[in-house]
Scaffold this motif. Structure first.
Motif, PDB file in Angstrom:
ATOM      1  N   VAL A 103       0.873  -1.183   0.000  1.00  0.00           N
ATOM      2  CA  VAL A 103       0.000   0.000   0.000  1.00  0.00           C
ATOM      3  C   VAL A 103       0.902   1.224   0.000  1.00  0.00           C
ATOM      4  N   LYS A 104       1.038   1.845  -1.169  1.00  0.00           N
ATOM      5  CA  LYS A 104       2.062   2.879  -1.277  1.00  0.00           C
ATOM      6  C   LYS A 104       1.500   4.268  -1.503  1.00  0.00           C
ATOM      7  N   ASP A 105       0.180   4.408  -1.521  1.00  0.00           N
ATOM      8  CA  ASP A 105      -0.365   5.703  -1.879  1.00  0.00           C
ATOM      9  C   ASP A 105      -0.578   6.584  -0.646  1.00  0.00           C
ATOM     10  N   ALA A 106      -0.218   7.851  -0.813  1.00  0.00           N
ATOM     11  CA  ALA A 106      -0.370   8.805   0.284  1.00  0.00           C
ATOM     12  C   ALA A 106      -1.819   8.907   0.736  1.00  0.00           C
ATOM     13  N   ALA A 107      -2.757   8.682  -0.192  1.00  0.00           N
ATOM     14  CA  ALA A 107      -4.169   8.802   0.146  1.00  0.00           C
ATOM     15  C   ALA A 107      -4.561   7.832   1.253  1.00  0.00           C
ATOM     16  N   ILE A 108      -3.825   6.718   1.364  1.00  0.00           N
ATOM     17  CA  ILE A 108      -4.096   5.781   2.456  1.00  0.00           C
ATOM     18  C   ILE A 108      -3.063   5.936   3.569  1.00  0.00           C
ATOM     19  N   GLN A 109      -1.779   6.067   3.187  1.00  0.00           N
ATOM     20  CA  GLN A 109      -0.704   6.112   4.181  1.00  0.00           C
ATOM     21  C   GLN A 109      -0.837   7.298   5.138  1.00  0.00           C
ATOM     22  N   LEU A 110      -1.111   8.472   4.578  1.00  0.00           N
ATOM     23  CA  LEU A 110      -1.148   9.660   5.433  1.00  0.00           C
ATOM     24  C   LEU A 110      -2.275   9.592   6.459  1.00  0.00           C
ATOM     25  N   PRO A 111      -3.529   9.314   6.018  1.00  0.00           N
ATOM     26  CA  PRO A 111      -4.582   9.193   7.041  1.00  0.00           C
ATOM     27  C   PRO A 111      -4.271   8.105   8.055  1.00  0.00           C
ATOM     28  N   GLY A 137       0.231  15.216  19.173  1.00  0.00           N
ATOM     29  CA  GLY A 137       0.686  13.881  18.784  1.00  0.00           C
ATOM     30  C   GLY A 137       0.429  13.618  17.303  1.00  0.00           C
ATOM     31  N   THR A 138      -0.747  14.035  16.833  1.00  0.00           N
ATOM     32  CA  THR A 138      -1.092  13.811  15.438  1.00  0.00           C
ATOM     33  C   THR A 138      -0.149  14.577  14.508  1.00  0.00           C
ATOM     34  N   LEU A 139       0.147  15.826  14.881  1.00  0.00           N
ATOM     35  CA  LEU A 139       1.045  16.630  14.036  1.00  0.00           C
ATOM     36  C   LEU A 139       2.449  16.020  14.022  1.00  0.00           C
ATOM     37  N   CYS A 140       2.869  15.480  15.160  1.00  0.00           N
ATOM     38  CA  CYS A 140       4.188  14.856  15.189  1.00  0.00           C
ATOM     39  C   CYS A 140       4.171  13.570  14.364  1.00  0.00           C
ATOM     40  N   GLY A 141       3.010  12.890  14.324  1.00  0.00           N
ATOM     41  CA  GLY A 141       2.864  11.732  13.448  1.00  0.00           C
ATOM     42  C   GLY A 141       3.043  12.118  11.993  1.00  0.00           C
ATOM     43  N   LEU A 142       2.531  13.324  11.640  1.00  0.00           N
ATOM     44  CA  LEU A 142       2.731  13.853  10.285  1.00  0.00           C
ATOM     45  C   LEU A 142       4.223  14.006   9.996  1.00  0.00           C
ATOM     46  N   ALA A 143       4.954  14.542  10.979  1.00  0.00           N
ATOM     47  CA  ALA A 143       6.402  14.684  10.805  1.00  0.00           C
ATOM     48  C   ALA A 143       7.056  13.317  10.609  1.00  0.00           C
ATOM     49  N   GLY A 144       6.562  12.307  11.341  1.00  0.00           N
ATOM     50  CA  GLY A 144       7.099  10.959  11.191  1.00  0.00           C
ATOM     51  C   GLY A 144       6.840  10.408   9.797  1.00  0.00           C
ATOM     52  N   PHE A 145       5.633  10.662   9.301  1.00  0.00           N
ATOM     53  CA  PHE A 145       5.273  10.248   7.936  1.00  0.00           C
ATOM     54  C   PHE A 145       6.266  10.853   6.938  1.00  0.00           C
ATOM     55  N   ALA A 202      -1.292   7.113   9.102  1.00  0.00           N
ATOM     56  CA  ALA A 202      -0.256   7.607  10.008  1.00  0.00           C
ATOM     57  C   ALA A 202      -0.871   8.552  11.039  1.00  0.00           C
ATOM     58  N   LEU A 203      -1.742   9.450  10.569  1.00  0.00           N
ATOM     59  CA  LEU A 203      -2.349  10.427  11.472  1.00  0.00           C
ATOM     60  C   LEU A 203      -3.286   9.755  12.463  1.00  0.00           C
ATOM     61  N   LEU A 204      -4.069   8.794  11.941  1.00  0.00           N
ATOM     62  CA  LEU A 204      -5.028   8.118  12.803  1.00  0.00           C
ATOM     63  C   LEU A 204      -4.305   7.313  13.884  1.00  0.00           C
ATOM     64  N   ALA A 205      -3.224   6.621  13.485  1.00  0.00           N
ATOM     65  CA  ALA A 205      -2.474   5.815  14.455  1.00  0.00           C
ATOM     66  C   ALA A 205      -1.886   6.713  15.538  1.00  0.00           C
ATOM     67  N   SER A 206      -1.302   7.844  15.134  1.00  0.00           N
ATOM     68  CA  SER A 206      -0.718   8.755  16.127  1.00  0.00           C
ATOM     69  C   SER A 206      -1.790   9.315  17.043  1.00  0.00           C
ATOM     70  N   ALA A 207      -2.935   9.697  16.443  1.00  0.00           N
ATOM     71  CA  ALA A 207      -4.008  10.291  17.246  1.00  0.00           C
ATOM     72  C   ALA A 207      -4.533   9.283  18.255  1.00  0.00           C
ATOM     73  N   THR A 208      -4.671   8.019  17.839  1.00  0.00           N
ATOM     74  CA  THR A 208      -5.173   6.993  18.747  1.00  0.00           C
ATOM     75  C   THR A 208      -4.205   6.785  19.900  1.00  0.00           C
ATOM     76  N   PHE A 209      -2.898   6.662  19.562  1.00  0.00           N
ATOM     77  CA  PHE A 209      -1.888   6.473  20.608  1.00  0.00           C
ATOM     78  C   PHE A 209      -1.899   7.659  21.564  1.00  0.00           C
ATOM     79  N   ALA A 210      -2.033   8.873  21.001  1.00  0.00           N
ATOM     80  CA  ALA A 210      -2.048  10.073  21.839  1.00  0.00           C
ATOM     81  C   ALA A 210      -3.270  10.094  22.739  1.00  0.00           C
ATOM     82  N   ALA A 211      -4.420   9.670  22.205  1.00  0.00           N
ATOM     83  CA  ALA A 211      -5.648   9.717  22.996  1.00  0.00           C
ATOM     84  C   ALA A 211      -5.549   8.766  24.183  1.00  0.00           C
ATOM     85  N   ILE A 212      -5.039   7.544  23.927  1.00  0.00           N
ATOM     86  CA  ILE A 212      -4.956   6.559  25.003  1.00  0.00           C
ATOM     87  C   ILE A 212      -3.905   6.973  26.038  1.00  0.00           C
TER      88      ILE A 212
END
Lengths: 306, 320
Positions: free
Chosen positions: B87-95, B223-231, B97-107
């Motif tokens: 799965v190499k498309d940004a349309a899937i990867q970026l959301p 956390g989500t914005l830092c996930g963007l930086a990680g992406f 990455a953001l969702l994973a970071s946001a979830t980790f941050a929320a918990i």
């Protein structure tokens, strides 16, 4: 899982525990009495190991090396206190984190410059090499027993020092209310210095004692430092008793979790998944333990009475 | 509050100057060592995004997180793990990455925010270490050694961002977007509550704000914005490894924010640039650059309060 392995791993866990306690004792006092986050405490442990390695190589005798390393570690701790730390006591935690982080960077690199990047090894003293039979089929290295024994001895001495002596009383009073102790006419600056130097020496002692069984290398204190923070947070900042119980707990949970976690998981899931999950979970156990302790007791198990 | 005269280092002008320099950099680079300069400055901008996100909680919320690098790693691993499965498309990867970071941050945020002060520092550190060890144990994604990616993320099936210059401007756009978002956040009513909680939590609670919800929200946003930086970081280096989430990396992020000057957002950009360029410059002299950088940090803490932005402001104030 054989019983012998369980005993051996329990002893290993105990050994890690007393090691953590030696480092944590100084850190928790510095933290509790001075409200000072010292990230550079792990570096003191590394310095102790390097000093022991150097003096042992010079004198050809580990005990002589240790006897020289301890006052040197103390002197080094006091020097750092004089140059940097005492200027940070009244700053906020962020400044302390930052400055001591800088000291870690500098000293990790510094030992590389002085002693080289390659790990040093220290021979176990001749009289204490080998292993002894603790019970039928259970062989355990003598030196590790020496570490456990000396760690426990230090713990007892420290306990007496803190609960029975005048200086211990002042330290406990300082952990509860430093300004009040100062107002009663105690030179709090001098008290801080003593506590700090003593903590540095204990961490140095821990480093020197494990030098024969671990490789002495730059950055060896970094990961141990994090474990030590876990210990003092679980134990309650400022409490030596809490640090001791938490150190043994963390040592045992970490060691036993790593060796038996996957085996235990096999009872509830299929072997491949169990070994994968076990390997992932084992290093995380102590952090899960810490998060759980903080969740139920936000100030640790034995918080210093405020 | 004292009313201050707007200087060049005040609200509007200075950030604009920074972004203009970033925008013009590729043109200047084309006269020299283009690849080297482009990748260097791209890295600076990525870490600037991470530093801005940390400044949001550290500078405005006074929440000292010592596990912020975890989000850098989560964003990067989202890219690496998805592309390992084709799965190499940004349309899937970026959301993702953001969702994973946001979830980790929320918990982790919900648990961490129960504690205060030193304990907050330590519990965020613990969560950062958990993420680190989880990454180490992912044997199928390189484990300890990390994993080289097969290539950069695709953009809707095209290889447009494979060109370094294109990628550079993508990162710049994200940086400006992040800055604008955070700037509007901190001046909004939401941002005022966060800053109020920094100054006097008891009073804010007495007025009737449930600070926990506000702090959790800002923690998740950061956390989500830092996930963007990680992406972006995974795409820049085309490599992922647990080294992205070591506690030393979290420490470096704090250094960047404080070096630049807490709670100013563009200070974080300056701090990230200063840190990475200083590292690059000093390591050009000697492999023992940390021997110089470490004491430098101590000196900054002891003598230059307010970081580089504070020092510039003092200089600017004296000149005016």
């Amino acid at each position: 899982m054989s019983l012998t392995l369980l005993y051996v791993q329990t002893l290993n866990g105990l050994q890690l525990g007393v090691l953590l306690f030696l480092i944590a004792a100084g850190l928790t006092l510095v933290f509790g009495v001075m409200d000072f986050i010292n990230l550079a405490h792990g570096v003191q442990y590394m310095i102790g190991a390097y000093l022991a390695a150097m003096f042992t190589a010079m004198t050809g005798n580990f005990f002589l090396g240790l006897a020289l390393a301890l006052p040197s570690a103390l002197a080094f701790g006091l020097l750092l206190e004089f140059l940097v730390f005492r200027h940070l006591y009244d700053r906020d935690h962020l400044d302390q984190v930052l400055a001591t982080f800088g000291i870690i960077l500098a000293l990790n690199q510094g030992v590389k410059v002085i002693w080289g990047a390659a790990p040093l090894s220290v021979p176990i003293p001749d009289s204490l090499t080998g292993a002894i039979v603790l019970m039928p089929g259970l062989l355990y290295p003598v030196w590790r027993l020496v570490i456990i024994g000396s760690g426990l001895a230090v713990a007892v001495l420290l306990g007496l020092l803190v609960t029975k002596t005048r200086i211990g009383m002042l330290v406990r009073a300082g952990a509860t209310n430093a300004p009040m102790v100062s107002a009663l006419g105690v030179d709090i600056g001098k008290l801080f210095m003593i506590v700090f130097g003593f903590g540095a020496m204990l961490a140095g002692f821990a480093g020197a004692m494990v030098a024969p069984i671990l490789s002495v290398e730059p950055g060896m204190g970094d990961n141990l430092l994090i474990l030590t923070f876990v210990v003092i947070v679980i134990g309650g900042i400022g409490s030596v008793r809490g640090a001791f119980i938490a150190a043994i707990l963390v040592g045992l949970v970490d060691t036993l979790g790593r060796s038996f976690g996957p085996t235990l998981l096999k009872a509830v899931m299929d072997p491949a998944a169990a070994s994968q999950t076990g390997r992932a979970l084992a290093p995380m156990l102590i952090y899960i333990l810490m998060a759980a302790v903080l969740f139920f007791r936000p100030a640790g198990l034995f918080p210093a009475k405020k | 509050m004292m009313v201050k005269r707007e200087t060049i280092f005040g609200r509007e002008a200075f950030p604009l100057v920074i972004f203009a320099v970033f925008a013009l950099m590729p043109i200047a680079a084309s006269f020299g060592a283009e690849n080297y300069l482009l990748s260097m400055v791209t890295r600076v901008m990525i870490f600037a995004i991470a530093a801005i996100s940390l400044d949001l909680i550290l500078g405005y919320g006074a929440l000292v997180s010592f596990g912020h690098a975890a989000f850098l790693g989560i964003g990067a691993y989202a890219v690496g793990m998805l592309s390992a499965h084709g799965v190499k498309d940004a349309a899937i990867q970026l959301p993702a990455a953001l969702l994973a970071s946001a979830t980790f941050a929320a918990i982790t945020g919900a648990l961490s925010l129960r504690t205060k002060g030193v304990y907050f520092i330590m519990i965020t550190l613990a969560f950062g270490q958990m993420a680190f060890f989880l990454a180490v144990s992912l044997a199928s994604y390189g484990g300890d050694d990390g994993m080289t990616l097969s290539g950069r993320t695709q953009l809707f099936g095209t290889d447009w961002i494979k060109r370094d210059r294109h990628f550079y401007y993508v990162v710049l756009a994200f940086l400006i977007g992040t800055y604008a978002l955070c700037r509007s956040l901190v001046v909004s009513r939401f941002g005022r509550v966060i800053r109020g909680a920094r100054e006097n939590p008891q009073r804010m609670a007495a007025i009737g704000y449930s600070l926990f919800r506000f702090q959790l929200a800002i923690y998740v946003i950061a956390g989500t914005l830092c996930g963007l930086a990680g992406f972006l970081l995974a795409n820049q280096s085309e490599f992922i490894s647990p080294a992205y989430m070591t506690w030393q990396r979290s420490g470096e992020l704090i250094v960047m924010v404080v070096l630049g000057g807490l709670g100013s957002l563009h200070g974080a950009v300056i701090g990230a640039a200063a840190f990475l360029l200083l590292e690059e410059w000093l390591s050009g002299f000697t492999e023992h650059w940390k021997l110089i950088f470490g004491p430098f940090l101590v000196v900054v803490v002891l003598f230059a309060r307010g970081g580089l932005m504070g020092a510039l402001k003092r200089l600017g104030g004296r000149g005016a």
